[in-house]
Design a protein around this motif. Structure first.
Motif, PDB file in Angstrom:
ATOM      1  N   ARG A  52      -5.241  84.293 -28.085  1.00 61.39           N
ATOM      2  CA  ARG A  52      -4.103  85.215 -28.089  1.00 61.39           C
ATOM      3  C   ARG A  52      -4.046  85.895 -26.726  1.00 61.39           C
ATOM      4  O   ARG A  52      -5.015  86.440 -26.252  1.00 61.39           O
ATOM      5  CB  ARG A  52      -4.261  86.264 -29.183  1.00 61.39           C
ATOM      6  CG  ARG A  52      -4.219  85.684 -30.590  1.00 61.39           C
ATOM      7  CD  ARG A  52      -4.304  86.800 -31.630  1.00 61.39           C
ATOM      8  NE  ARG A  52      -4.324  86.276 -32.981  1.00 61.39           N
ATOM      9  CZ  ARG A  52      -3.258  86.105 -33.748  1.00 61.39           C
ATOM     10  NH1 ARG A  52      -2.059  86.418 -33.284  1.00 61.39           N
ATOM     11  NH2 ARG A  52      -3.376  85.625 -34.971  1.00 61.39           N
ATOM     12  N   VAL A 140       0.441  83.565 -18.883  1.00 60.49           N
ATOM     13  CA  VAL A 140      -0.050  82.386 -19.592  1.00 60.49           C
ATOM     14  C   VAL A 140      -1.571  82.286 -19.439  1.00 60.49           C
ATOM     15  O   VAL A 140      -2.127  82.529 -18.363  1.00 60.49           O
ATOM     16  CB  VAL A 140       0.680  81.106 -19.125  1.00 60.49           C
ATOM     17  CG1 VAL A 140       0.300  80.726 -17.702  1.00 60.49           C
ATOM     18  CG2 VAL A 140       0.445  79.973 -20.099  1.00 60.49           C
ATOM     19  N   SER A 160       0.064  80.004 -29.661  1.00 56.54           N
ATOM     20  CA  SER A 160       1.441  80.126 -30.131  1.00 56.54           C
ATOM     21  C   SER A 160       2.404  79.592 -29.073  1.00 56.54           C
ATOM     22  O   SER A 160       2.099  79.599 -27.874  1.00 56.54           O
ATOM     23  CB  SER A 160       1.775  81.594 -30.441  1.00 56.54           C
ATOM     24  OG  SER A 160       1.893  82.329 -29.232  1.00 56.54           O
ATOM     25  N   ASP A 161       3.567  79.130 -29.524  1.00 57.70           N
ATOM     26  CA  ASP A 161       4.604  78.689 -28.584  1.00 57.70           C
ATOM     27  C   ASP A 161       4.989  79.824 -27.646  1.00 57.70           C
ATOM     28  O   ASP A 161       5.242  79.600 -26.459  1.00 57.70           O
ATOM     29  CB  ASP A 161       5.840  78.191 -29.343  1.00 57.70           C
ATOM     30  CG  ASP A 161       5.590  76.876 -30.062  1.00 57.70           C
ATOM     31  OD1 ASP A 161       4.621  76.163 -29.713  1.00 57.70           O
ATOM     32  OD2 ASP A 161       6.360  76.564 -30.993  1.00 57.70           O
ATOM     33  N   LYS A 162       5.038  81.030 -28.173  1.00 63.40           N
ATOM     34  CA  LYS A 162       5.391  82.210 -27.374  1.00 63.40           C
ATOM     35  C   LYS A 162       4.388  82.401 -26.228  1.00 63.40           C
ATOM     36  O   LYS A 162       4.783  82.653 -25.087  1.00 63.40           O
ATOM     37  CB  LYS A 162       5.397  83.437 -28.292  1.00 63.40           C
ATOM     38  CG  LYS A 162       5.747  84.727 -27.628  1.00 63.40           C
ATOM     39  CD  LYS A 162       5.762  85.818 -28.693  1.00 63.40           C
ATOM     40  CE  LYS A 162       5.694  87.176 -28.099  1.00 63.40           C
ATOM     41  NZ  LYS A 162       5.629  88.231 -29.103  1.00 63.40           N
ATOM     42  N   ASP A 163       3.089  82.253 -26.514  1.00 65.57           N
ATOM     43  CA  ASP A 163       2.076  82.425 -25.470  1.00 65.57           C
ATOM     44  C   ASP A 163       2.081  81.270 -24.479  1.00 65.57           C
ATOM     45  O   ASP A 163       1.813  81.473 -23.289  1.00 65.57           O
ATOM     46  CB  ASP A 163       0.682  82.593 -26.090  1.00 65.57           C
ATOM     47  CG  ASP A 163       0.475  83.979 -26.680  1.00 65.57           C
ATOM     48  OD1 ASP A 163       1.381  84.830 -26.562  1.00 65.57           O
ATOM     49  OD2 ASP A 163      -0.595  84.217 -27.262  1.00 65.57           O
ATOM     50  N   LEU A 164       2.411  80.065 -24.932  1.00 67.42           N
ATOM     51  CA  LEU A 164       2.496  78.927 -24.016  1.00 67.42           C
ATOM     52  C   LEU A 164       3.640  79.088 -23.015  1.00 67.42           C
ATOM     53  O   LEU A 164       3.592  78.535 -21.916  1.00 67.42           O
ATOM     54  CB  LEU A 164       2.691  77.629 -24.810  1.00 67.42           C
ATOM     55  CG  LEU A 164       1.475  77.113 -25.567  1.00 67.42           C
ATOM     56  CD1 LEU A 164       1.868  75.966 -26.489  1.00 67.42           C
ATOM     57  CD2 LEU A 164       0.370  76.689 -24.608  1.00 67.42           C
ATOM     58  N   ALA A 165       4.666  79.851 -23.387  1.00 66.10           N
ATOM     59  CA  ALA A 165       5.846  80.033 -22.531  1.00 66.10           C
ATOM     60  C   ALA A 165       5.715  81.206 -21.561  1.00 66.10           C
ATOM     61  O   ALA A 165       6.630  81.458 -20.773  1.00 66.10           O
ATOM     62  CB  ALA A 165       7.086  80.230 -23.411  1.00 66.10           C
TER      63      ALA A 165
END
Length: 182
Positions: A52, A140, A160-165
């Motif tokens: 996270r 990131v 999460s997709d949010k953290d990858l972005a």
């Protein structure tokens, strides 16, 4: 240790029933230079391999945090984002666990994240400011400039997709420096 961070090792009292320790005491924290008044508590439950972060709140919604693991084990990571700091852009990491019972005080102006090193973790943090969705930001976790070893094999990472972005530090720096000059 980066300027402003405080590692807290509570006094633990053990007997045949288990153990007891204070996780927060305003007077003793003040003696350690921690002046934050906490207004929100959060708990995160995650499984092995979850990473996270790295998250932070911008501007007037920035948050100081007091973090600890209630069950399990994490690698806790912070990045100093305070443009005026001698340790700006530097990374600090520490293992927090139910066994060592260490806590980390993170002042405002740091990005924060953790990776779960145990089968499951129950992670607790106190915040000195309320969460504000419009002010959330991050970096990131794979930023090559930070070169963080999260202690999780690549094929076991859960992100999460949010953290990858999230952007790299260099892009976050531009926004941080622009906002700090306003």
């Amino acid at each position: 240790m980066l300027e402003g961070l405080v590692v807290i090792e509570p006094s633990v009292f053990k007997d045949n029933r288990g153990c007891f320790f204070e996780s927060y005491n305003a007077k003793s924290f003040l003696k350690q230079g921690i002046k934050s008044s906490f207004v929100q508590d959060n708990i995160s439950i995650s499984s092995y391999g979850v990473i996270r972060g790295l998250h932070y709140q911008e501007g007037e919604h920035a948050q100081a945090k007091l973090v600890q693991v209630l069950k399990g084990r994490v690698l806790d990571v912070v990045v100093d984002l305070r443009p005026w700091s001698k340790s700006y852009g530097e990374v600090f990491s520490i293992e927090l666990s139910e066994t060592n019972r260490l806590q980390l005080y993170i002042p405002r102006g740091f990005a924060h994240g953790f990776s779960v090193l145990s089968e499951e973790v129950l992670f607790h943090y106190k915040c000195d400011n309320y969460y504000n969705k419009e002010s959330e930001s991050g970096i990131v976790y794979t930023d090559p400039e930070l070169n963080i070893d999260w202690g999780i094999p690549k094929d076991k990472e859960i992100i999460s997709d949010k953290d990858l972005a999230l952007p790299f530090l260099e892009h976050a720096e531009k926004a941080i420096l622009q906002k700090s000059s306003q």
